[in-house]
Design an enzyme around this catalytic site. Structure first.
Site, PDB file in Angstrom:
ATOM      1  N   HIS A   1       0.866  -1.182   0.000  1.00  0.00           N
ATOM      2  CA  HIS A   1       0.000   0.000   0.000  1.00  0.00           C
ATOM      3  C   HIS A   1       0.906   1.236   0.000  1.00  0.00           C
ATOM      4  O   HIS A   1       2.011   1.190   0.525  1.00  0.00           O
ATOM      5  CB  HIS A   1      -0.833  -0.061   1.284  1.00  0.00           C
ATOM      6  CG  HIS A   1      -1.884   0.995   1.426  1.00  0.00           C
ATOM      7  ND1 HIS A   1      -1.606   2.287   1.806  1.00  0.00           N
ATOM      8  CD2 HIS A   1      -3.232   0.939   1.272  1.00  0.00           C
ATOM      9  CE1 HIS A   1      -2.734   2.973   1.881  1.00  0.00           C
ATOM     10  NE2 HIS A   1      -3.739   2.188   1.557  1.00  0.00           N
TER      11      HIS A   1
ATOM     12  N   ASP B   1       3.408  -4.329   8.135  1.00  0.00           N
ATOM     13  CA  ASP B   1       2.219  -3.505   7.981  1.00  0.00           C
ATOM     14  C   ASP B   1       1.028  -4.429   8.249  1.00  0.00           C
ATOM     15  O   ASP B   1       0.674  -5.263   7.417  1.00  0.00           O
ATOM     16  CB  ASP B   1       2.176  -2.933   6.552  1.00  0.00           C
ATOM     17  CG  ASP B   1       0.885  -2.181   6.285  1.00  0.00           C
ATOM     18  OD1 ASP B   1      -0.003  -2.162   7.154  1.00  0.00           O
ATOM     19  OD2 ASP B   1       0.768  -1.612   5.178  1.00  0.00           O
TER      20      ASP B   1
ATOM     21  N   GLN C   1      -4.171  -4.664   7.341  1.00  0.00           N
ATOM     22  CA  GLN C   1      -5.220  -5.570   6.864  1.00  0.00           C
ATOM     23  C   GLN C   1      -5.235  -6.904   7.608  1.00  0.00           C
ATOM     24  O   GLN C   1      -6.186  -7.671   7.453  1.00  0.00           O
ATOM     25  CB  GLN C   1      -5.050  -5.841   5.362  1.00  0.00           C
ATOM     26  CG  GLN C   1      -5.263  -4.628   4.483  1.00  0.00           C
ATOM     27  CD  GLN C   1      -6.697  -4.092   4.515  1.00  0.00           C
ATOM     28  OE1 GLN C   1      -7.639  -4.778   4.932  1.00  0.00           O
ATOM     29  NE2 GLN C   1      -6.874  -2.865   4.078  1.00  0.00           N
TER      30      GLN C   1
ATOM     31  N   LYS D   1     -10.135   0.167  10.859  1.00  0.00           N
ATOM     32  CA  LYS D   1     -10.402  -1.025  10.041  1.00  0.00           C
ATOM     33  C   LYS D   1     -10.810  -2.206  10.910  1.00  0.00           C
ATOM     34  O   LYS D   1     -11.001  -3.311  10.421  1.00  0.00           O
ATOM     35  CB  LYS D   1      -9.165  -1.393   9.223  1.00  0.00           C
ATOM     36  CG  LYS D   1      -8.772  -0.347   8.174  1.00  0.00           C
ATOM     37  CD  LYS D   1      -7.604  -0.842   7.375  1.00  0.00           C
ATOM     38  CE  LYS D   1      -6.919   0.241   6.566  1.00  0.00           C
ATOM     39  NZ  LYS D   1      -7.698   0.771   5.463  1.00  0.00           N
TER      40      LYS D   1
ATOM     41  N   CYS E   1      -4.842   2.621  -3.445  1.00  0.00           N
ATOM     42  CA  CYS E   1      -3.563   3.121  -2.894  1.00  0.00           C
ATOM     43  C   CYS E   1      -2.453   2.099  -3.104  1.00  0.00           C
ATOM     44  O   CYS E   1      -1.619   1.878  -2.216  1.00  0.00           O
ATOM     45  CB  CYS E   1      -3.686   3.482  -1.412  1.00  0.00           C
ATOM     46  SG  CYS E   1      -4.808   4.837  -1.117  1.00  0.00           S
TER      47      CYS E   1
HETATM   48  C1  LIG Z   1      -2.246  -2.675   3.676  1.00  0.00           C
HETATM   49  C2  LIG Z   1      -2.518  -1.284   4.172  1.00  0.00           C
HETATM   50  N1  LIG Z   1      -1.541  -0.610   4.778  1.00  0.00           N
HETATM   51  C3  LIG Z   1      -1.731   0.627   5.263  1.00  0.00           C
HETATM   52  C4  LIG Z   1      -2.937   1.254   5.130  1.00  0.00           C
HETATM   53  C5  LIG Z   1      -3.088   2.627   5.650  1.00  0.00           C
HETATM   54  O1  LIG Z   1      -4.053   2.689   6.656  1.00  0.00           O
HETATM   55  P1  LIG Z   1      -4.507   4.101   7.217  1.00  0.00           P
HETATM   56  O2  LIG Z   1      -5.039   4.858   6.052  1.00  0.00           O
HETATM   57  O3  LIG Z   1      -5.536   3.769   8.232  1.00  0.00           O
HETATM   58  O4  LIG Z   1      -3.297   4.740   7.796  1.00  0.00           O
HETATM   59  C6  LIG Z   1      -3.985   0.601   4.487  1.00  0.00           C
HETATM   60  C7  LIG Z   1      -5.289   1.261   4.290  1.00  0.00           C
HETATM   61  O5  LIG Z   1      -6.090   0.873   3.486  1.00  0.00           O
HETATM   62  C8  LIG Z   1      -3.772  -0.710   4.010  1.00  0.00           C
HETATM   63  O6  LIG Z   1      -4.738  -1.396   3.390  1.00  0.00           O
END
Ligand SMILES: Cc1ncc(COP(=O)(O)O)c(C=O)c1O
Length: 421
Positions: free
Chosen positions: A134, A210, A213, A236, A378
């Protein structure tokens, strides 16, 4: 090697009909249809327990934390700090000292990039990422590369959306930090984090996972994952927006300089200098999102009560059902991305349908009450790797059931008819 607990399936079953009642928004209609919410990978809905906890905090307890000596300020501080312990327990962290409350997963990753990346990585050490990250786990490292010339390397993916690890040892040579998503927000792929972490450690690198998800959808244990940092967001996982967490190994956090300066993150300030606070407060400058932290605590209680193993089992079953139903009913017109075996993926199903634009698909689905995401999610480099500009994406959570998958499938039939596909 310890068995990774991520992805473990529980024996308990979720009572989805009862769970649906916990989420007030699911009572509403959308365009005259039952609301079928299939966009939890972007942000989940909130159960009454979370809304009530935040409301109760504001109604009974609100005051700034860490400062007041009066009763409600001390209660607010205790409630805020208690969340740190809940986070630690939820992710199997050895203590709450390594839990930093941030605004979201993005801020957590930026903290590591800006503090560890700038100050603890050697000048010649590279960072290893993957092709499926992402932007939140890519742009902070691109920024580091711009600033310091840090070399970035990427683990490739195969056509099924799985990481290719054949060259892992070679790619790790000279790497100081590996940053990898535990689960792709586009492909649903559950990555072999432990295997990567073991190889990274053997090569002398630290590992950031990360978990944006994965943490909301499976049992998480930082020791079993073998990571040194873990980032995730509350919104989430049934919690509010504006709060997330970074867990880090305490010795690493101790060695890392503060990232944002201001109140709370200091032990002393003089006109000629300052002394940082201890971890974790060293990394929490300014008034934190207190009510949001309370909401995160309530979300963790809610999910723990459901049982994260059962959550994972439910989503794997529902995803398996969705993959077979959609393939059966829509055939080759529907291209589904990511691993075909539901055991290898979380509850995210990205797809394109014939030559219908994903935004058009999402709009037709919206007209029958079905909320899916359309776009690049993203993950623009991943889109390029897949040879598409965008996909539609349905994602499942604890309140989704087979009827929701049927509604998605029916909506796709309507879209196919409308666009003559
Ligand atoms: C795999 C992953 N990493 C990071 C993020 C970033 O999350 P946030 O926008 O809550 O900081 C997302 C958000 O969709 C994501 O799917």
């Amino acid at each position: 090697m310890a068995q990774p607990r991520l992805g473990a399936w529980g024996m308990n079953r979720l009572d989805v009909a009862r769970i649906k009642k916990d989420f007030p928004i699911l009572d509403r209609q959308s365009g005259g249809h039952r609301l079928v919410f299939l966009d939890s990978a972007a942000s989940s809905q909130k159960p009454r327990a979370v809304l009530d906890a935040m409301d109760h905090y504001y109604v009974t307890t609100h005051a700034n934390v860490h400062r007041g000596v009066y009763c409600i300020a001390e209660e607010a501080t205790a409630a805020y700090e208690a969340v740190r312990g809940k986070v630690a327990r939820f992710i199997g962290a050895p203590s709450s000292r390594g839990v930093i409350l941030t605004g979201n997963a993005t801020q957590a990753i930026n903290l590591v990039a800006q503090s560890y990346g700038r100050h603890c990585l050697g000048p010649d050490q590279a960072v290893l990422l993957t092709e499926m990250e992402h932007h939140a786990n890519l742009v902070p490292w691109l920024m580091l590369r711009e600033e310091r010339g840090t070399e970035l390397r990427f683990l490739p993916i195969d056509d099924d959306g799985r990481l290719v690890l054949d060259d892992l040892d070679r790619l790790l040579d000279g790497v100081g930090l590996v940053a990898v998503t535990a689960m792709s927000n586009v492909l649903g792929t559950l990555n072999p984090v432990r295997v990567i972490a073991d190889a990274a450690h053997a090569a002398g690198a630290v590992v950031l996972v990360d978990g944006a998800q994965s943490v909301p959808h499976a049992v998480t244990d930082v020791a079993a994952l073998g990571c040194d940092f873990l980032a995730f967001s509350a919104h989430k996982m049934c919690g509010p927006t504006g709060i997330g967490a970074l867990w880090g190994r305490e010795d690493l956090l101790e060695a890392m300089p503060a990232f944002i300066g201001g109140g709370e993150m200091i032990r002393d300030v003089r006109l000629d200098g300052w002394t940082p606070n201890e971890i974790p407060w060293k990394f929490e400058a300014g008034t934190p999102p207190i009510a949001e932290a309370i909401g995160l605590g309530a979300a963790l209680d809610y999910l723990s009560e459901l049982d994260m193993g059962a959550v994972r089992a439910h989503e794997a079953e529902l995803t398996g059902h969705a993959l077979s139903l959609l393939a059966e009913r829509h055939g080759d017109a529907l291209r589904i991305f990511g691993p075909t075996d539901p055991a290898d993926r979380g509850g995210v199903v990205s797809f394109t349908y014939s030559d219908i634009h994903p935004h058009d698909l999402a709009q037709v689905l919206d007209s029958v009450g079905v909320c899916v995401r359309a776009g690049h999610h993203c993950a623009k480099p991943l889109m390029r790797r897949l040879g598409v500009n965008s996909t539609a994406r349905a994602s499942f959570y604890v309140y989704n059931d087979e009827a929701d998958v049927e509604a998605l499938s029916d909506g796709l039939v309507a879209a196919a008819e409308m666009f003559g596909a």
